[in-house]
Design a protein around this motif. Sequence first.
Motif, PDB file in Angstrom:
ATOM      1  N   ASP A  83       0.836  -1.209   0.000  1.00  7.04           N
ATOM      2  CA  ASP A  83       0.000   0.000   0.000  1.00  7.04           C
ATOM      3  C   ASP A  83       0.867   1.253   0.000  1.00  7.04           C
ATOM      4  O   ASP A  83       0.561   2.235  -0.685  1.00  7.04           O
ATOM      5  N   HIS A  84       1.932   1.230   0.773  1.00  7.33           N
ATOM      6  CA  HIS A  84       2.834   2.380   0.842  1.00  7.33           C
ATOM      7  C   HIS A  84       3.492   2.633  -0.515  1.00  7.33           C
ATOM      8  O   HIS A  84       3.568   3.770  -0.979  1.00  7.33           O
ATOM      9  N   ILE A  85       3.943   1.565  -1.160  1.00 13.03           N
ATOM     10  CA  ILE A  85       4.565   1.699  -2.484  1.00 13.03           C
ATOM     11  C   ILE A  85       3.554   2.228  -3.498  1.00 13.03           C
ATOM     12  O   ILE A  85       3.865   3.110  -4.303  1.00 13.03           O
ATOM     13  N   THR A  86       2.336   1.709  -3.441  1.00  7.17           N
ATOM     14  CA  THR A  86       1.282   2.172  -4.357  1.00  7.17           C
ATOM     15  C   THR A  86       1.013   3.656  -4.153  1.00  7.17           C
ATOM     16  O   THR A  86       0.883   4.410  -5.121  1.00  7.17           O
ATOM     17  N   GLU A  87       0.930   4.096  -2.903  1.00  6.48           N
ATOM     18  CA  GLU A  87       0.681   5.507  -2.611  1.00  6.48           C
ATOM     19  C   GLU A  87       1.835   6.380  -3.100  1.00  6.48           C
ATOM     20  O   GLU A  87       1.622   7.453  -3.657  1.00  6.48           O
ATOM     21  N   LEU A  88       3.065   5.915  -2.896  1.00  6.21           N
ATOM     22  CA  LEU A  88       4.222   6.652  -3.386  1.00  6.21           C
ATOM     23  C   LEU A  88       4.214   6.750  -4.910  1.00  6.21           C
ATOM     24  O   LEU A  88       4.551   7.800  -5.478  1.00  6.21           O
ATOM     25  N   GLN A  89       3.819   5.672  -5.586  1.00  3.77           N
ATOM     26  CA  GLN A  89       3.755   5.685  -7.051  1.00  3.77           C
ATOM     27  C   GLN A  89       2.703   6.677  -7.529  1.00  3.77           C
ATOM     28  O   GLN A  89       2.929   7.411  -8.486  1.00  3.77           O
ATOM     29  N   ARG A  90       1.550   6.709  -6.849  1.00  2.00           N
ATOM     30  CA  ARG A  90       0.504   7.675  -7.215  1.00  2.00           C
ATOM     31  C   ARG A  90       1.006   9.108  -7.046  1.00  2.00           C
ATOM     32  O   ARG A  90       0.777   9.961  -7.899  1.00  2.00           O
ATOM     33  N   SER A  91       1.697   9.363  -5.949  1.00  2.00           N
ATOM     34  CA  SER A  91       2.243  10.698  -5.714  1.00  2.00           C
ATOM     35  C   SER A  91       3.254  11.075  -6.786  1.00  2.00           C
ATOM     36  O   SER A  91       3.258  12.205  -7.280  1.00  2.00           O
ATOM     37  N   LEU A  92       4.109  10.131  -7.141  1.00  5.07           N
ATOM     38  CA  LEU A  92       5.091  10.379  -8.192  1.00  5.07           C
ATOM     39  C   LEU A  92       4.407  10.652  -9.521  1.00  5.07           C
ATOM     40  O   LEU A  92       4.773  11.603 -10.233  1.00  5.07           O
ATOM     41  N   ASP A  93       3.394   9.848  -9.875  1.00  9.53           N
ATOM     42  CA  ASP A  93       2.661  10.062 -11.127  1.00  9.53           C
ATOM     43  C   ASP A  93       2.020  11.449 -11.158  1.00  9.53           C
ATOM     44  O   ASP A  93       2.073  12.158 -12.165  1.00  9.53           O
ATOM     45  N   ASN A  94       1.416  11.854 -10.028  1.00 12.61           N
ATOM     46  CA  ASN A  94       0.785  13.181  -9.965  1.00 12.61           C
ATOM     47  C   ASN A  94       1.827  14.291 -10.090  1.00 12.61           C
ATOM     48  O   ASN A  94       1.570  15.299 -10.748  1.00 12.61           O
ATOM     49  N   ALA A  95       3.006  14.114  -9.478  1.00 14.29           N
ATOM     50  CA  ALA A  95       4.058  15.119  -9.571  1.00 14.29           C
ATOM     51  C   ALA A  95       4.568  15.235 -10.998  1.00 14.29           C
ATOM     52  O   ALA A  95       4.816  16.334 -11.502  1.00 14.29           O
ATOM     53  N   VAL A  96       4.715  14.101 -11.681  1.00 10.63           N
ATOM     54  CA  VAL A  96       5.168  14.114 -13.070  1.00 10.63           C
ATOM     55  C   VAL A  96       4.153  14.840 -13.941  1.00 10.63           C
ATOM     56  O   VAL A  96       4.513  15.660 -14.793  1.00 10.63           O
ATOM     57  N   LEU A  97       2.857  14.556 -13.730  1.00  5.63           N
ATOM     58  CA  LEU A  97       1.822  15.233 -14.493  1.00  5.63           C
ATOM     59  C   LEU A  97       1.832  16.736 -14.231  1.00  5.63           C
ATOM     60  O   LEU A  97       1.694  17.540 -15.152  1.00  5.63           O
ATOM     61  N   ALA A  98       1.990  17.112 -12.972  1.00  2.80           N
ATOM     62  CA  ALA A  98       2.015  18.542 -12.630  1.00  2.80           C
ATOM     63  C   ALA A  98       3.217  19.234 -13.265  1.00  2.80           C
ATOM     64  O   ALA A  98       3.092  20.334 -13.820  1.00  2.80           O
ATOM     65  N   ASN A  99       4.379  18.582 -13.225  1.00  3.27           N
ATOM     66  CA  ASN A  99       5.567  19.167 -13.863  1.00  3.27           C
ATOM     67  C   ASN A  99       5.376  19.304 -15.358  1.00  3.27           C
ATOM     68  O   ASN A  99       5.756  20.310 -15.953  1.00  3.27           O
ATOM     69  N   THR A 100       4.812  18.300 -15.976  1.00  6.26           N
ATOM     70  CA  THR A 100       4.592  18.346 -17.411  1.00  6.26           C
ATOM     71  C   THR A 100       3.609  19.472 -17.771  1.00  6.26           C
ATOM     72  O   THR A 100       3.805  20.173 -18.761  1.00  6.26           O
ATOM     73  N   ALA A 101       2.590  19.625 -16.951  1.00  9.92           N
ATOM     74  CA  ALA A 101       1.605  20.677 -17.200  1.00  9.92           C
ATOM     75  C   ALA A 101       2.237  22.067 -17.092  1.00  9.92           C
ATOM     76  O   ALA A 101       1.893  22.975 -17.836  1.00  9.92           O
ATOM     77  N   LEU A 102       3.186  22.216 -16.173  1.00 13.32           N
ATOM     78  CA  LEU A 102       3.841  23.514 -16.009  1.00 13.32           C
ATOM     79  C   LEU A 102       4.769  23.788 -17.161  1.00 13.32           C
ATOM     80  O   LEU A 102       4.997  24.861 -17.599  1.00 13.32           O
TER      81      LEU A 102
END
Length: 102
Positions: A83-102
Motif C-alpha cells: 500500500d505504501h509503495i502504491t501511494e508513493l507511485q501515485r504521488s510520483l505520477d501526480n508530480a510528473v503530471l504537474a511538472n509536465t503541465a507547467l
Amino acid sequence: MERFIKKHGKRWVWSPTFKMHLARTVLDKGLSYLEAAELFNIKRVKTVGEWVKQFRKELAGSNAIDMVTQSSPTGAVDLSLSDHITELQRSLDNAVLANTAL
C-alpha cells in the motif's frame, strides 16, 4: 496535452501515465465517458471507455494479489508495504503530471 502523446504515422499513441490519469479522474469524479473525452480532448468516446475498463481490470488484479498476500502469515507486513509503495507511485505520477503541465 501534446507532451503526453507521440505521433506514430497516422495515429496518436498516448502514454500509459496519461491513460491512468484519465481513468482515475473518470472513476474519482464520476464523469461519463463523453464528459471525459471532451475534458481531455479525446476524439473517440469509445477510447475513454477502453482505458477505464483496462484500469479497472488492473485494479482488480492488484486487489487479487493483495488478497493472496493478506492470507499469508507475513501478509500484514507485505500488504502495508505494498500500500505504501502504491501511494508513493501515485504521488510520483501526480508530480510528473504537474511538472509536465507547467
